[in-house]
Design an enzyme around this catalytic site. Structure first.
Site, mmCIF file in Angstrom:
data_model
loop_
_atom_site.group_PDB
_atom_site.id
_atom_site.type_symbol
_atom_site.label_atom_id
_atom_site.label_comp_id
_atom_site.label_asym_id
_atom_site.label_seq_id
_atom_site.Cartn_x
_atom_site.Cartn_y
_atom_site.Cartn_z
ATOM 1 C CE LYS A 77 3.991 -54.270 -15.572
ATOM 2 N NZ LYS A 77 5.162 -54.795 -14.827
ATOM 3 C CB THR A 126 5.814 -58.281 -16.817
ATOM 4 O OG1 THR A 126 6.215 -56.914 -16.862
ATOM 5 C CG2 THR A 126 5.454 -58.627 -15.399
#
Length: 335
Positions: free
Chosen positions: A191, A248
């Site tokens: 990610k 994120t």
């Protein structure tokens, strides 16, 4: 439930987890490498460098005495950057007691080997010691001040994961447990690469449609890799996958997203890291994720484009154009 825990790594994430453990009643020792900074933390009752305003609970103490912290602890929580994990484990090895467990809160892959966190732990300690990994959508500042947060703790020993989860759980903090180490770890590592890509797109003002497409197709890439390596699709739809990816990619508290924003301004990687002033895990993870994709024959075009920008092979605009001109195909999430 009471416990004594040593948190190894006094950066922002390690400090916030130490605060939560102490908040929930565990006697907690926070260790880092800089004795002067630890003494200042202990006196000020906060980590002024990384988490100003997040005050230490009564049961949290900062210490420079690593052997003493390990000896006093029932469990260890390691919150170093992933590239420092092996050296940290080797340093701890002669201090550990038989049966003493550890949880690694490291989101990344080992540089040059591409090994997952649990594989590095097994390399150093074997498989007899109880251990697990912690991941999920967690900005340290929000955890430190006590805003609602949720994580996943994964371990092959489900009872150990459950027991450690219960140490953290409460006061707005939810800790779930899982046996899917691979899924949790791939989600936590990959990610960061996707967040750099979304940061690049947002830095180029490509809009909300592009952001949503990159997050969605980025999740598809992560799922394909995790499944090929033995992880579970449902794990990647949970906190350690989709949850951490969305966090994120979409908030400027993310160092990886900020890296992408700066790259879109034609800053170099070194210039961006100097401005961010903390480790940007996605920079180290990108080549390792790409190597894993090649090893397992998984198509990861976003990862490849981000890696191209990071090594200077592509400009930010060229990377976006490369992705935008890929041939049409049926939508496939996991194959």
């Amino acid at each position: 439930m009471t416990n004594a825990t040593a948190v190894i790594g006094a950066g922002s994430f390690g400090t916030s987890l130490a605060i939560q453990l102490a908040r929930r009643g565990s006697t907690t020792l926070l260790w880092g490498r800089n004795a002067d900074k630890l003494a200042a933390m202990q006196e000020a009752r906060e980590n002024a460098q990384y988490l100003p305003g997040c005050h230490f609970p009564v049961k949290l103490a900062a210490t420079a005495d690593l052997p003493g912290a390990v000896d006093a602890a029932d469990d260890l929580l390691i919150a170093t950057p992933s590239h420092a994990l092996r050296a940290t484990l080797e340093q701890l090895k002669p201090m550990l007691r038989e049966g003493q467990g550890l949880i690694a809160a490291c989101k990344g892959l080992e540089p040059n080997t591409g090994k997952l966190v649990h594989e590095v732990i097994e390399d150093v300690y074997g498989s007899s010691r109880p251990f697990g990994v912690l991941s999920g959508p967690t900005f340290a500042k929000e955890l430190g001040i006590g805003l609602p947060t949720a994580v996943t703790i994964a371990s092959a020993d489900e009872a150990y994961a459950e027991n450690f989860a219960r140490l953290l759980h409460g006061d707005g903090f939810r800790a779930y447990w899982s046996e899917d180490l691979v899924g949790v770890e791939i989600g936590g590592a990959a990610k960061n690469v996707m967040a750099i890509g979304v940061g690049i797109a947002d830095g180029l003002s490509l809009g909300a449609n592009t952001r949503a497409a990159l997050i969605t197709r980025g999740l598809a890439e992560i799922m394909r890799l995790a499944i090929a390596m033995g992880g579970k699709a449902e794990t990647l739809m949970g906190l350690a996958g989709m949850g951490d990816l969305v966090l994120t990619c979409t908030d400027n508290q993310s160092r990886n997203r900020r890296m992408g924003l700066l790259l879109a301004q034609n800053r170099s990687v070194d210039e961006a890291i100097a401005e961010i002033q903390q480790v940007v895990e996605g920079v180290k993870a990108a080549p390792e994720v790409l190597r894993l994709a090649q090893r397992y024959e998984v198509d990861m075009p976003i990862t490849a484009a981000v890696h191209g920008v990071l090594i200077g092979r592509l400009s930010a605009v060229e990377a976006v154009n490369l992705l935008a001109t890929r041939p049409a195909r049926a939508e496939v999430v996991a194959d």
